[in-house]
Motif scaffolding. Sequence first.
Motif, PDB file in Angstrom:
ATOM      1  N   ASP A  66       0.336  -1.109  -0.315  1.00  0.00           N
ATOM      2  CA  ASP A  66      -0.165   0.234  -0.342  1.00  0.00           C
ATOM      3  C   ASP A  66       0.262   1.289   0.104  1.00  0.00           C
ATOM      4  O   ASP A  66       0.683   1.859  -0.590  1.00  0.00           O
ATOM      5  N   LYS A  67       1.932   1.729   0.917  1.00  0.00           N
ATOM      6  CA  LYS A  67       2.767   2.532   1.330  1.00  0.00           C
ATOM      7  C   LYS A  67       3.446   2.898  -0.848  1.00  0.00           C
ATOM      8  O   LYS A  67       4.298   4.622  -1.338  1.00  0.00           O
ATOM      9  N   ALA A  68       3.667   1.901  -0.664  1.00  0.00           N
ATOM     10  CA  ALA A  68       5.221   1.563  -2.443  1.00  0.00           C
ATOM     11  C   ALA A  68       3.725   1.686  -3.170  1.00  0.00           C
ATOM     12  O   ALA A  68       4.350   3.019  -4.677  1.00  0.00           O
ATOM     13  N   VAL A  69       2.154   1.679  -3.371  1.00  0.00           N
ATOM     14  CA  VAL A  69       1.474   2.167  -4.768  1.00  0.00           C
ATOM     15  C   VAL A  69       1.280   3.478  -3.768  1.00  0.00           C
ATOM     16  O   VAL A  69       0.976   4.519  -5.104  1.00  0.00           O
ATOM     17  N   ASP A  70       0.854   4.145  -2.871  1.00  0.00           N
ATOM     18  CA  ASP A  70       0.572   5.623  -2.321  1.00  0.00           C
ATOM     19  C   ASP A  70       1.028   6.346  -2.178  1.00  0.00           C
ATOM     20  O   ASP A  70       1.769   7.716  -2.192  1.00  0.00           O
ATOM     21  N   GLY A  71       2.310   6.079  -2.031  1.00  0.00           N
ATOM     22  CA  GLY A  71       3.417   7.277  -0.781  1.00  0.00           C
ATOM     23  C   GLY A  71       3.749   7.463  -2.014  1.00  0.00           C
ATOM     24  O   GLY A  71       3.870   8.113  -3.429  1.00  0.00           O
ATOM     25  N   ARG A  72       4.464   8.455  -1.651  1.00  0.00           N
ATOM     26  CA  ARG A  72       5.591   9.658  -1.885  1.00  0.00           C
ATOM     27  C   ARG A  72       6.613   9.941  -2.254  1.00  0.00           C
ATOM     28  O   ARG A  72       7.774   9.603  -1.185  1.00  0.00           O
ATOM     29  N   PRO A  73       7.538  10.249  -3.161  1.00  0.00           N
ATOM     30  CA  PRO A  73       8.483   9.852  -3.048  1.00  0.00           C
ATOM     31  C   PRO A  73       9.345  11.239  -2.266  1.00  0.00           C
ATOM     32  O   PRO A  73       8.918  12.355  -2.575  1.00  0.00           O
ATOM     33  N   VAL A  74      10.776   9.999  -1.391  1.00  0.00           N
ATOM     34  CA  VAL A  74      11.532  11.266  -0.923  1.00  0.00           C
ATOM     35  C   VAL A  74      12.797  11.458  -0.920  1.00  0.00           C
ATOM     36  O   VAL A  74      13.222  10.180  -1.307  1.00  0.00           O
ATOM     37  N   LEU A  75      13.421  11.562  -0.988  1.00  0.00           N
ATOM     38  CA  LEU A  75      15.538  11.664  -1.810  1.00  0.00           C
ATOM     39  C   LEU A  75      15.994  10.952  -0.465  1.00  0.00           C
ATOM     40  O   LEU A  75      15.746  12.363   0.997  1.00  0.00           O
ATOM     41  N   ILE A  76      16.531   9.992  -0.647  1.00  0.00           N
ATOM     42  CA  ILE A  76      17.294   9.825   0.754  1.00  0.00           C
ATOM     43  C   ILE A  76      19.034   9.619  -0.189  1.00  0.00           C
ATOM     44  O   ILE A  76      19.168  10.004  -0.827  1.00  0.00           O
ATOM     45  N   PHE A 127      29.667   1.895   8.538  1.00  0.00           N
ATOM     46  CA  PHE A 127      29.525   3.490   7.808  1.00  0.00           C
ATOM     47  C   PHE A 127      28.088   2.957   7.665  1.00  0.00           C
ATOM     48  O   PHE A 127      26.954   2.510   6.512  1.00  0.00           O
ATOM     49  N   ALA A 128      26.903   3.937   8.804  1.00  0.00           N
ATOM     50  CA  ALA A 128      26.035   3.918   8.325  1.00  0.00           C
ATOM     51  C   ALA A 128      25.056   4.678   7.713  1.00  0.00           C
ATOM     52  O   ALA A 128      25.725   6.194   8.091  1.00  0.00           O
ATOM     53  N   ASN A 129      24.906   4.949   6.580  1.00  0.00           N
ATOM     54  CA  ASN A 129      23.564   5.788   5.976  1.00  0.00           C
ATOM     55  C   ASN A 129      22.084   5.406   7.449  1.00  0.00           C
ATOM     56  O   ASN A 129      22.132   6.626   7.529  1.00  0.00           O
ATOM     57  N   ALA A 130      21.796   4.246   7.007  1.00  0.00           N
ATOM     58  CA  ALA A 130      20.497   4.453   8.208  1.00  0.00           C
ATOM     59  C   ALA A 130      21.057   3.584   9.725  1.00  0.00           C
ATOM     60  O   ALA A 130      22.486   3.863   9.593  1.00  0.00           O
ATOM     61  N   ALA A 181      21.656   8.178  13.446  1.00  0.00           N
ATOM     62  CA  ALA A 181      22.199   8.668  12.192  1.00  0.00           C
ATOM     63  C   ALA A 181      20.463   9.279  11.262  1.00  0.00           C
ATOM     64  O   ALA A 181      19.343   8.577  11.874  1.00  0.00           O
ATOM     65  N   ASN A 182      21.285   9.931  10.706  1.00  0.00           N
ATOM     66  CA  ASN A 182      20.173  10.186   9.503  1.00  0.00           C
ATOM     67  C   ASN A 182      20.031  10.206   7.969  1.00  0.00           C
ATOM     68  O   ASN A 182      21.238  10.116   7.816  1.00  0.00           O
ATOM     69  N   ILE A 183      19.552   9.953   7.536  1.00  0.00           N
ATOM     70  CA  ILE A 183      19.170   9.409   6.311  1.00  0.00           C
ATOM     71  C   ILE A 183      19.515   9.745   5.609  1.00  0.00           C
ATOM     72  O   ILE A 183      19.995   9.751   4.427  1.00  0.00           O
ATOM     73  N   ALA A 184      19.431  11.122   5.649  1.00  0.00           N
ATOM     74  CA  ALA A 184      19.341  12.376   4.550  1.00  0.00           C
ATOM     75  C   ALA A 184      19.866  13.950   5.144  1.00  0.00           C
ATOM     76  O   ALA A 184      19.898  14.988   4.145  1.00  0.00           O
ATOM     77  N   ASP A 185      20.404  13.000   5.638  1.00  0.00           N
ATOM     78  CA  ASP A 185      21.645  14.091   5.600  1.00  0.00           C
ATOM     79  C   ASP A 185      23.092  14.876   5.496  1.00  0.00           C
ATOM     80  O   ASP A 185      24.110  15.668   5.636  1.00  0.00           O
ATOM     81  N   GLY A 186      23.049  13.740   3.328  1.00  0.00           N
ATOM     82  CA  GLY A 186      24.587  14.324   3.633  1.00  0.00           C
ATOM     83  C   GLY A 186      25.558  13.643   4.201  1.00  0.00           C
ATOM     84  O   GLY A 186      27.195  13.953   3.806  1.00  0.00           O
ATOM     85  N   ARG A 187      25.690  13.211   5.378  1.00  0.00           N
ATOM     86  CA  ARG A 187      26.914  12.211   5.887  1.00  0.00           C
ATOM     87  C   ARG A 187      26.780  10.877   5.961  1.00  0.00           C
ATOM     88  O   ARG A 187      25.191  10.456   6.083  1.00  0.00           O
ATOM     89  N   LEU A 188      28.262  10.251   6.293  1.00  0.00           N
ATOM     90  CA  LEU A 188      27.973   8.780   7.174  1.00  0.00           C
ATOM     91  C   LEU A 188      28.227   8.648   8.621  1.00  0.00           C
ATOM     92  O   LEU A 188      28.761   9.464   8.969  1.00  0.00           O
ATOM     93  N   ASP A 189      27.335   8.182   9.021  1.00  0.00           N
ATOM     94  CA  ASP A 189      28.095   8.111  10.518  1.00  0.00           C
ATOM     95  C   ASP A 189      29.261   7.168  10.664  1.00  0.00           C
ATOM     96  O   ASP A 189      28.521   5.526  10.323  1.00  0.00           O
ATOM     97  N   PRO A 197      24.864  12.055  -1.509  1.00  0.00           N
ATOM     98  CA  PRO A 197      23.799  13.053  -0.973  1.00  0.00           C
ATOM     99  C   PRO A 197      23.272  12.808  -1.614  1.00  0.00           C
ATOM    100  O   PRO A 197      23.182  12.816  -3.437  1.00  0.00           O
ATOM    101  N   SER A 198      21.790  12.727  -1.359  1.00  0.00           N
ATOM    102  CA  SER A 198      20.294  12.689  -2.098  1.00  0.00           C
ATOM    103  C   SER A 198      20.428  11.996  -3.041  1.00  0.00           C
ATOM    104  O   SER A 198      19.619  12.902  -4.267  1.00  0.00           O
ATOM    105  N   SER A 199      20.561  10.752  -3.397  1.00  0.00           N
ATOM    106  CA  SER A 199      20.797  10.397  -4.522  1.00  0.00           C
ATOM    107  C   SER A 199      20.042   9.052  -5.560  1.00  0.00           C
ATOM    108  O   SER A 199      19.675   8.604  -6.180  1.00  0.00           O
ATOM    109  N   LEU A 200      19.081   8.642  -4.019  1.00  0.00           N
ATOM    110  CA  LEU A 200      18.006   7.851  -4.235  1.00  0.00           C
ATOM    111  C   LEU A 200      16.512   8.371  -3.399  1.00  0.00           C
ATOM    112  O   LEU A 200      16.063   8.822  -2.547  1.00  0.00           O
TER     113      LEU A 200
END
Length: 292
Positions: A116-126, A193-196, A209-217, A285-288
């Motif tokens: 349901d989320k894949a069908v109805d969800g909105r695209p978000v950059l990570i 090295f953590a993205n998530a 970890a923040n998956i959209a902050d342009g950094r890895l932990d 950053p912001s690649s997916l």
Amino acid sequence: MANTSTLLAIVNPLSGTATAAQKATLQQYLTDRASRAGYTPEVIVTTHAGHATELAAAAVQRGVGRVVAIGGDGTINETARALRQSGTALGIVPMGSGNGLARHLGVPLDARRAIDKAVDGRPVLIDSGEIGGHPFFCTAGLGFEAHVAHLFAQQPVRGLATYIRTAYGAFWGYKPGRYTINGVEKTLFSLAFANAGQFGNNAWIAPRANIADGRLDQCEVRPFPKSMSGGLVWRLFNKTLEGSPYWHGQPVVEATVETDEPLRIHADGEPLLLPESQCTVRVLPSSLLVLL
């Protein structure tokens, strides 16, 4: 010509514990659900390693708007690597052993709710990452986790119970490794090295970890007495590892790691052996685009 009304589902028939009949029911649910939402659904079952990447790359070329990966972290990695820096968004239906990326993003572990989320969800950059040129979206690294990933891949049965047995057996004979990170020599039990924020199964190696902050932990676990292992495992699963004196984390955008031998690494839990003794880890950053 763009075909954004098409929704492609890529299914790994080997992921998870669902039977073939259960997966067929899910595929029908996805087809019906996507059709009702106005999409033209396509479902393709993978037949070999790398097939998901091939299918996703072809979907990008066709201008498909949504590609849904149905499988474990390996299937999601294979699919997502072909969608990076494109206008095609990734939907995740987690059916693997760890489901690290899905858990971090809050994707439901129930397959129908995830569809349901894949069908109805909105695209978000990570963000995404690369280790030795290999893409990753959740975590990658060296040390104990990579050692266990190589052993786990050899097991005839997957799943959390097998992973725990493999890790427990490997722990007692494992010796910390020596690494040179950006010119600084260190002896470490683990280097991640953590993205998530987590490996999977809510094992939080990078609690902040923040998956959209342009950094890895960059997360280091220093050598510790065997008697302290229980407390570290407790912290790992209770999101409090940063309170341990044996854990150190810092944000990075790029790091160079060097050892004295070929590198045994993992990318999203998949074991890789690099022929060289040095590799670069970096963030994209912001690649997916991910459907949330």
